[in-house]
Design a protein around this motif. Structure first.
Motif, mmCIF file in Angstrom:
data_model
loop_
_atom_site.group_PDB
_atom_site.id
_atom_site.type_symbol
_atom_site.label_atom_id
_atom_site.label_comp_id
_atom_site.label_asym_id
_atom_site.label_seq_id
_atom_site.Cartn_x
_atom_site.Cartn_y
_atom_site.Cartn_z
ATOM 1 N N THR A 1 20.178 -46.986 55.133
ATOM 2 C CA THR A 1 21.143 -47.878 55.787
ATOM 3 C C THR A 1 20.548 -48.507 57.039
ATOM 4 O O THR A 1 20.653 -49.726 57.248
ATOM 5 N N THR A 2 19.912 -47.687 57.903
ATOM 6 C CA THR A 2 19.326 -48.241 59.129
ATOM 7 C C THR A 2 18.164 -49.169 58.803
ATOM 8 O O THR A 2 17.950 -50.171 59.490
ATOM 9 N N ILE A 3 17.426 -48.855 57.745
ATOM 10 C CA ILE A 3 16.332 -49.731 57.320
ATOM 11 C C ILE A 3 16.888 -51.059 56.827
ATOM 12 O O ILE A 3 16.408 -52.135 57.190
ATOM 13 N N GLY A 4 17.920 -50.985 55.989
ATOM 14 C CA GLY A 4 18.526 -52.188 55.431
ATOM 15 C C GLY A 4 19.099 -53.106 56.497
ATOM 16 O O GLY A 4 19.118 -54.327 56.345
ATOM 17 N N LYS A 5 19.581 -52.506 57.601
ATOM 18 C CA LYS A 5 20.164 -53.290 58.691
ATOM 19 C C LYS A 5 19.118 -53.715 59.717
ATOM 20 O O LYS A 5 19.451 -54.355 60.717
ATOM 21 N N GLY A 6 17.860 -53.346 59.476
ATOM 22 C CA GLY A 6 16.796 -53.764 60.381
ATOM 23 C C GLY A 6 16.708 -52.958 61.656
ATOM 24 O O GLY A 6 16.009 -53.343 62.600
ATOM 25 N N ARG A 7 17.366 -51.785 61.721
ATOM 26 C CA ARG A 7 17.403 -50.990 62.953
ATOM 27 C C ARG A 7 16.214 -50.040 63.069
ATOM 28 O O ARG A 7 15.892 -49.585 64.174
ATOM 29 N N THR A 8 15.582 -49.720 61.948
ATOM 30 C CA THR A 8 14.387 -48.859 61.980
ATOM 31 C C THR A 8 13.295 -49.503 61.111
ATOM 32 O O THR A 8 13.006 -49.046 60.013
ATOM 33 N N PRO A 9 12.682 -50.563 61.604
ATOM 34 C CA PRO A 9 11.708 -51.328 60.809
ATOM 35 C C PRO A 9 10.433 -50.570 60.475
ATOM 36 O O PRO A 9 9.717 -50.943 59.542
ATOM 37 N N ILE A 10 10.115 -49.518 61.240
ATOM 38 C CA ILE A 10 8.959 -48.678 60.943
ATOM 39 C C ILE A 10 9.452 -47.239 60.832
ATOM 40 O O ILE A 10 9.948 -46.667 61.804
ATOM 41 N N SER A 11 9.319 -46.667 59.657
ATOM 42 C CA SER A 11 9.814 -45.314 59.423
ATOM 43 C C SER A 11 8.679 -44.383 59.013
ATOM 44 O O SER A 11 7.966 -44.645 58.047
ATOM 45 N N ILE A 12 8.527 -43.289 59.765
ATOM 46 C CA ILE A 12 7.521 -42.289 59.433
ATOM 47 C C ILE A 12 8.188 -41.262 58.526
ATOM 48 O O ILE A 12 9.112 -40.560 58.942
ATOM 49 N N ASP A 13 7.726 -41.185 57.288
ATOM 50 C CA ASP A 13 8.408 -40.357 56.294
ATOM 51 C C ASP A 13 7.431 -40.006 55.173
ATOM 52 O O ASP A 13 6.290 -40.481 55.156
ATOM 53 N N TRP A 14 7.879 -39.219 54.215
ATOM 54 C CA TRP A 14 7.029 -38.891 53.069
ATOM 55 C C TRP A 14 6.743 -40.139 52.244
ATOM 56 O O TRP A 14 7.600 -41.017 52.119
ATOM 57 N N ASP A 15 5.571 -40.197 51.668
ATOM 58 C CA ASP A 15 5.205 -41.395 50.908
ATOM 59 C C ASP A 15 6.080 -41.587 49.681
ATOM 60 O O ASP A 15 6.333 -42.716 49.260
ATOM 61 N N TYR A 16 6.590 -40.502 49.081
ATOM 62 C CA TYR A 16 7.431 -40.680 47.896
ATOM 63 C C TYR A 16 8.783 -41.290 48.246
ATOM 64 O O TYR A 16 9.372 -42.016 47.449
ATOM 65 N N LEU A 17 9.256 -41.041 49.460
ATOM 66 C CA LEU A 17 10.501 -41.672 49.890
ATOM 67 C C LEU A 17 10.261 -43.139 50.234
ATOM 68 O O LEU A 17 11.011 -44.024 49.817
ATOM 69 N N ASN A 18 9.221 -43.400 51.003
ATOM 70 C CA ASN A 18 8.912 -44.785 51.354
ATOM 71 C C ASN A 18 8.564 -45.614 50.122
ATOM 72 O O ASN A 18 8.960 -46.780 50.011
ATOM 73 N N ALA A 19 7.840 -45.018 49.174
ATOM 74 C CA ALA A 19 7.508 -45.737 47.939
ATOM 75 C C ALA A 19 8.773 -46.030 47.142
ATOM 76 O O ALA A 19 8.912 -47.098 46.529
ATOM 77 N N GLY A 20 9.693 -45.088 47.151
ATOM 78 C CA GLY A 20 10.968 -45.303 46.472
ATOM 79 C C GLY A 20 11.764 -46.424 47.109
ATOM 80 O O GLY A 20 12.425 -47.204 46.415
ATOM 81 N N TYR A 21 11.703 -46.516 48.439
ATOM 82 C CA TYR A 21 12.400 -47.591 49.128
ATOM 83 C C TYR A 21 11.822 -48.956 48.759
ATOM 84 O O TYR A 21 12.542 -49.954 48.663
ATOM 85 N N THR A 22 10.508 -49.010 48.571
ATOM 86 C CA THR A 22 9.869 -50.268 48.185
ATOM 87 C C THR A 22 10.511 -50.815 46.920
ATOM 88 O O THR A 22 10.834 -52.009 46.823
ATOM 89 N N HIS A 23 10.706 -49.939 45.947
ATOM 90 C CA HIS A 23 11.331 -50.339 44.686
ATOM 91 C C HIS A 23 12.812 -50.658 44.889
ATOM 92 O O HIS A 23 13.325 -51.659 44.371
#
Length: 383
Positions: free
Chosen positions: A249-271
């Protein structure tokens, strides 16, 4: 150095979708006994209970599996829950999907003997080991237990790694002109107020991993996580770090444009975000390669002991491990499955490319690091 941490989560939930359950305070509903009088609550293998078929029948009678902090979009949990229900007809009820590993442990200790206690736990490695030391977990060895690397499982089966990934940077390419590729980059003035974790490292396995990765990138080691804490204090002082927890939600709203997280979560967000017009890119930082696995465990006093053990069998089956892989997570049985020819090669090819020789911190090193964070994190990142 590429670093693998034998199974955390914390599991920190990172999704904004919440579905709190109505909780009852009644006593445990079943001891999972089969027709022969054996108790699932004391079974350390499926064979000891009469086999997978007998275990499945007992689990179906219980009818429910309860868990805390299992977001559907985390490591493909949604597909796993749906697959488990389709295969066995057992409903998976999840409370507080946005919770963290410590929330799971707290639920076990505070609800002992109650029907609303969690049956199973998905924990970051340090949390799993702590729970085992506290005597909260039931020994149980799934069918493929021997194929899990020795360094990634408890010798008596109180916990075992299930899936893992690397600490990575997720970046909204439309809001960030040049996405960072190292922890050093994060200190650049252009990232003011943009860098977030998905929770506190005192509760979240992924945030804990991020601090460890920052330590390795700044002269620290498995025995010295302090440089990672110092790095985030410096990031906070520079104005680049925001204490806002990063979620879809925060990513979608542009509030956390850089997120440090597991690659499988970030890769999932890409899709996930592509269809919404958000260009989310992922990179494993060049100066802090740190990987961690999340562990599975069973509550020693699980209200549904047969369902809990059947769930473990499903997660570590070929179907379960390949389902993890389709969610961009690296399954613990990946090497064994490659050798057996049962690994989903198409899904494996989509994983972020990372090189290096994995090494593992000891239980003592993780416990010490956790203690240092507990004492220092708040002071280092407070206003």
């Amino acid at each position: 150095m590429t670093v693998f941490l034998p199974r955390t989560a914390v599991l920190t939930g990172v999704l904004a979708v919440a579905a709190a359950l109505s909780l009852s305070a009644c006593g445990s509903s079943s001891d999972g006994s089969d027709a022969g009088g054996k108790s699932a609550a004391t079974a350390t293998t499926a064979e000891a209970f009469g086999g997978i078929g007998t275990l499945a029948e007992a689990a179906k009678k219980e009818g429910t599996l309860r868990a805390v902090a299992l977001p559907r979009d985390w490591a493909n949990y949604g597909a796993l829950m749906d697959g488990f229900k389709k295969k066995y007809g057992i409903k998976v009820e999840v409370e507080n999907p946005n919770g963290a590993s410590q929330d799971e442990i707290s639920a076990v200790t505070s609800r002992k003997g109650k029907d609303n206690a969690p049956d199973v736990l998905d924990l970051g490695s340090s949390f799993a080991q702590s729970a085992a030391q506290q005597g909260l977990l039931a020994p149980y060895m799934v069918t493929g237990f021997a194929d899990i690397p020795d360094t990634q499982r408890d010798s008596i089966g109180r916990w075992a790694n299930d899936y893992g990934g690397y600490i990575s940077f997720g970046c909204d390419a439309k809001r960030v002109r040049t996405c960072p590729t190292s922890f050093k980059d994060l200190l650049k003035p252009e990232y003011k107020g943009l860098v977030a974790l998905n929770g506190s490292p005192t509760k979240s396995g992924s945030a804990f991993g991020a601090v460890y990765a920052a330590a390795l990138a700044n002269g620290g080691s498995f025995d010295d996580i302090q440089p990672g804490i110092d790095f985030f204090a410096k990031l906070k002082k520079s104005g680049n770090y925001t204490p806002l927890d990063s979620t879809p939600t925060t990513i979608g709203k542009g509030r956390t444009p850089i997120s440090i997280d597991w690659d499988y979560l970030n890769a999932g967000y890409t899709h996930e975000f592509k269809s919404k017009g958000l260009d989310w890119t992922v990179v494993v930082p060049s100066d802090g390669r740190f990987s961690q696995y999340y562990s599975q465990a069973i509550n020693k006093d699980a209200p549904h002991p047969a369902a809990a053990r059947l769930w473990q069998e499903y997660l570590y089956s070929t179907e379960g491990q390949n389902t993890r892989l389709k969610g961009y997570a690296r399954p613990a049985l990946m090497t064994a499955m490659k050798k057996a020819g049962t690994l989903d090669k198409t899904a494996a090819a989509k994983l972020p490319k990372v090189s290096g020789t994995p090494s593992f911190p000891t239980e003592t090193q993780q416990s010490n690091a956790k203690g240092v964070i507990a004492q220092s994190w708040g002071g280092a990142t407070s206003e």
